[in-house]
Design a protein around this motif. Structure first.
Motif, short mmCIF file in Angstrom:
data_model
loop_
_atom_site.label_atom_id
_atom_site.label_comp_id
_atom_site.label_asym_id
_atom_site.label_seq_id
_atom_site.Cartn_x
_atom_site.Cartn_y
_atom_site.Cartn_z
N ASP A 23 -15.86 1.41 -33.73
CA ASP A 23 -14.55 1.59 -34.49
C ASP A 23 -13.76 2.87 -33.75
O ASP A 23 -14.17 3.84 -33.78
N GLN A 81 -10.28 -5.81 -46.97
CA GLN A 81 -11.00 -4.87 -46.58
C GLN A 81 -10.54 -3.84 -45.39
O GLN A 81 -10.88 -2.45 -45.44
N GLU A 82 -9.52 -3.98 -44.74
CA GLU A 82 -8.80 -3.05 -44.16
C GLU A 82 -8.38 -1.83 -44.75
O GLU A 82 -8.34 -0.61 -44.49
N ARG A 84 -2.60 4.26 -38.88
CA ARG A 84 -3.46 3.09 -39.14
C ARG A 84 -2.98 2.09 -40.41
O ARG A 84 -2.77 0.94 -40.38
N SER A 86 -1.15 -1.63 -40.10
CA SER A 86 -1.67 -2.46 -41.02
C SER A 86 -0.66 -3.06 -41.85
O SER A 86 -0.56 -4.41 -42.11
#
Length: 415
Positions: free
Chosen positions: A42, A355-356, A409, A413
């Motif tokens: 990741d 999930q993210e 992040r 998203s």
């Protein structure tokens, strides 16, 4: 030398037991463990641990544990590149969908349909439709020209109930619609056009043999600048043809019996009915309802796409390209198979997004709950098996993780 380890925040309630279990005080309730594993492939985890690794190597050599700009420069470059690529892909997808459907949406909602809004829609229909028609229409927009829509409920034009439509009443109707956001209509011009048509080429000239008309319509004769409301009874067939708005639909209306039964019952030969239908829609309706009628006709053809004609029951039946795409076909967007596919796709997308966001949430909690390093104190130590054990995080590194990783992040998203 192995210099990476799992980063796990420690709580003030940890019991300090040797087997790694922890509890809240003396109650014996196990504290859930949240873990960031540097072994996971990741980029965000690599961005968290890479600067720590550089600082730890300096700590082992020179005992200098202060963060340096170069510790974060390379990692931040890859993060920016990752964010840039992700946003570029999102932008490209947006542009592709906008090119495919954006023009369609612009023509439909900005120039063809009259967007009113949910709050004002009832007021709009109260102004142009009687109760019978209002039960048949719902929504936030209407794609029929307001002046043409009003002709289906002529009783609403006669504000003083004298049986005539006057210029004063037409102007008041303009003001009513303007107050709810509908500007693209001119009822005064429509009134003049209808009077001119009725006095010249309308009822007196050629409509007596086209429509079933009797004296029950209450025709009194037009007054100067005023239209007898019986016009809308005598010329109901004409107005219904204008509602169709497309001469190509004359064959469709003939095939389903609408043209012969309700619109032009006075014309018996099919050929004459079709000729009169096409002439009325192409020539008469634009003269009555102005350039806006032509404009909407042009946009409708642009929206509906290419026509596809088929010869059935002695007439030409038309189906438009977009209609086949959106409805009526097994693979149209309203078909059960396509809707099922979209539902499945949406379900997968929701699961991926959950999930993210769960990963972002776990990352945030671990970084937030990991104690901050006291100035000049070591933040990590070397374990017996040669791995770096992170015990605290420098406050600079915490701020970097929150802003550059968690916030960045989350933004990608959401996009």
């Amino acid at each position: 030398m192995k210099t990476r380890t799992i980063l796990t925040p420690k709580s003030d309630f940890d019991s300090g037991s040797s087997d790694g279990d922890s509890s809240f005080g003396d109650h014996g309730i196990a504290r859930p463990e949240r873990i960031i594993d540097p072994g996971d492939p990741d980029i965000y985890i690599d961005a968290l641990f890479a600067p720590l690794l550089m600082m730890f190597e300096r700590q082992q050599g020179t005992k200098n544990t202060r963060p340096r700009f170069l510790d974060y420069f390379m990692v931040s470059s890859f993060l920016i590149l990752n964010y840039g690529l992700s946003l570029a892909v999102s932008y490209k997808i947006h542009k592709l969908t906008d090119q495919e459907y954006g023009e369609f949406s612009e023509v439909l909602f900005d120039t063809t349909c009259f967007v009113v809004g949910r709050q004002s829609m009832d007021d709009y229909y109260d102004a142009v439709l009687d109760s019978e028609f209002k039960q048949q229409v719902k929504g936030d927009y209407d794609c029929v020209q307001p002046s043409l829509l009003l002709t289906q409920s002529p009783g609403l034009m006669d504000l003083n109930h004298d049986g005539f439509w006057s210029k004063q009443e037409a102007n008041e109707m303009n003001v009513r619609l303007s107050n709810i956001g509908v500007e693209s209509t001119n009822f005064s011009e429509l009134l003049e056009n209808l009077i001119e048509y009725d006095d010249t080429s309308g009822f007196k000239a050629n409509m007596q043999n086209l429509l079933e008309y009797d004296n029950k319509s209450g025709f009194k004769g037009n007054r100067p600048g005023m239209l007898d409301l019986s016009f809308f009874v005598r010329h109901s067939g004409l107005l219904k043809l204008c509602m169709a708005g497309d001469a190509n639909l004359c064959g469709n209306m003939e095939k389903d019996g609408t043209l012969a039964s309700t619109i032009l019952p006075g014309i018996k030969p099919v050929k004459q009915r079709l000729r009169h239908c096409r002439h009325t829609i192409q020539e008469v309706c634009p003269d009555l309802f102005g350039e806006m009628f032509r404009h909407l006709a042009y946009n409708t053809k642009k929206i509906c796409g290419q026509p596809d004609f088929s010869y059935k029951a002695g007439v030409n039946i038309v189906t438009y390209e977009k209609v086949q795409t959106y409805t009526g076909e097994e693979d149209s967007i309203e078909s059960q198979s396509f809707v099922s596919f979209l539902v499945m796709l949406l379900f997968v997308w929701v699961m991926v997004m959950l999930q993210e966001f769960r990963a972002i949430h776990e990352f945030f909690l671990v970084v937030w709950n990991t104690p901050s390093r006291v100035e000049n104190n070591a933040f990590a130590s070397l374990s017996e098996d040669g791995k770096m054990e992170v015990e605290r995080l420098p406050w600079v590194h915490k701020a970097y993780a929150m802003l550059a990783i968690v916030l960045g992040r989350s933004g990608v998203s959401l996009v």
